[in-house]
Design an enzyme around this catalytic site. Structure first.
Site, mmCIF file in Angstrom:
data_model
loop_
_atom_site.group_PDB
_atom_site.id
_atom_site.type_symbol
_atom_site.label_atom_id
_atom_site.label_comp_id
_atom_site.label_asym_id
_atom_site.label_seq_id
_atom_site.Cartn_x
_atom_site.Cartn_y
_atom_site.Cartn_z
ATOM 1 C CB SER A 99 -0.913 -0.009 1.232
ATOM 2 O OG SER A 99 -1.795 1.086 1.221
ATOM 3 C CG HIS B 18 -6.192 0.896 9.081
ATOM 4 N ND1 HIS B 18 -7.435 1.191 8.580
ATOM 5 C CD2 HIS B 18 -5.346 0.877 8.013
ATOM 6 C CE1 HIS B 18 -7.357 1.331 7.257
ATOM 7 N NE2 HIS B 18 -6.101 1.154 6.900
#
Length: 356
Positions: free
Chosen positions: A220, A300
């Site tokens: 990512s 997150h």
């Protein structure tokens, strides 16, 4: 193009869609909050190959390690070499510097020929590695076990560099928890549960890690090369500190939530200079473990919240985001380590309780 009445396209291309045994989590007619795209491969591409080819040494990186990485880079330019290659660097949790070459093929047979001809040179089979280590983490995901997501359809990153058909139109499976699974073709008919645990058969010298079924890998990334200074200030003032904290947690404590290993890498140019691009690369026991971290873990949620604030504050943001996820069969994985410290990548998972 296959699109619904909203003009949105499915992330799963038409030739990979089947009658599913599960309903997509986002199958409720919602409209995504912003446009995103998936990489598109020709129907003839049934699998891709991605090889992370690393060297490591105690800081600063040794001359021998740099020479080894340069040799591997040149091997990639030879017969059957990758269609795309790039460089990155990071300092790992043991304080070792790592140079990494990331190589992609859209022809798995070409990759296998290249690997057969060059594996010994890459891993250093016939070399005395006194002051550095070498590692290979290579995967060959089927097209059904790969999903991608990009904020821009004009700047391919990672595996999109070898996607001959470019990008999809704006897709509908994003912007909600569970969309990662909905973009994976295999998830139409499979639960993708893990089977087994990583292990080391034994012996010394070059160590091969035996993987398990349905291990998940995510790359990512973020690229701020096109951002004006106010947007860069916003990114580094709010988003990047939360991203770094999340990466640090996965590196140091990710084993408690199913993350076998994590690296936070910075892309580099041919001269070794740092580029305005970073990416996280992490290995997970299962897609479900990755999903749980993304949807509910404080680290997150902090990343996600800061990213949403950034997008709201920077209309037309030029920050480019990229994401690729593999859910892998056992036979699609190859992990090998030579003279590396014991927590390097999947070697650490196989030599600890991470493997459960």
């Amino acid at each position: 193009m296959d699109s619904n009445e909203t003009g949105l396209e499915s992330a799963i291309p038409a030739h990979l869609r089947v009658e599913g045994s599960r309903s997509p989590r986002g199958d409720d007619g919602r409209t995504p909050p912003y446009p995103s795209y998936s990489a598109r491969f020709p129907e003839t591409v049934r699998a891709v190959a991605c090889a992370f080819l690393g060297v490591q040494s105690a800081r600063p990186l040794s001359t021998a390690a740099r020479a080894a990485s340069a040799e591997i880079w040149e091997l990639c330019s030879g017969e059957n070499g990758p269609s795309s290659r790039e460089r990155a660097t990071h300092t790992d949790e043991q304080g070792f510097d790592n140079l990494v070459i990331i190589a992609y093929w859209d022809d798995v047979e070409a990759y296998r020929r290249w690997f057969t001809g060059n594996r010994d040179s890459v891993i250093g089979s016939n070399a005395e590695l006194a002051d550095h280590g070498r590692w290979i983490e290579a995967v060959t995901p089927a097209a059904t076990g790969l999903e991608t997501l990009y904020s821009s359809n004009t700047f391919p990153e990672g595996v999109a560099q070898v996607a001959a058909d470019g990008f999809s139109a704006d897709i509908r499976e994003h912007g909600y928890w569970g969309s990662m699974r909905d973009r994976l073709p295999r998830s139409q008919t499979e639960t993708l549960d893990p089977e087994g645990a990583p292990s080391v058969p034994g012996g010394s010298g070059i160590i091969h890690v035996e993987p398990h079924e349905n291990l998940a890998i995510i790359r990512s990334g973020q690229d701020w090369s096109g951002c004006e200074q106010p947007e860069r200030d916003s990114y580094f003032g709010d988003v990047e500190p939360h991203l770094r904290a999340g990466m640090d947690f996965l590196t140091a404590g990710g084993s408690s939530i199913g993350c076998y290993a994590n690296r936070y890498l910075t892309s580099t140019g041919a001269d070794g200079g740092l580029l305005p691009q970073t990416f996280g690369l992490s290995f997970w026991r299962s897609l479900e473990d990755l999903e749980r971290w993304a949807s509910s873990h404080p680290t997150h949620l902090a990343i996600f919240g800061s990213a949403m604030r950034f997008l709201q504050a920077n209309a037309g943001a030029r920050l480019r985001l990229s994401h690729e996820v593999y859910v892998l069969r056992r036979e699609e994985q190859h992990f090998e380590y030579h003279n590396c410290h014991p927590t390097t990548g999947m070697l650490g998972a196989a030599r600890s309780d991470n493997g459960r």
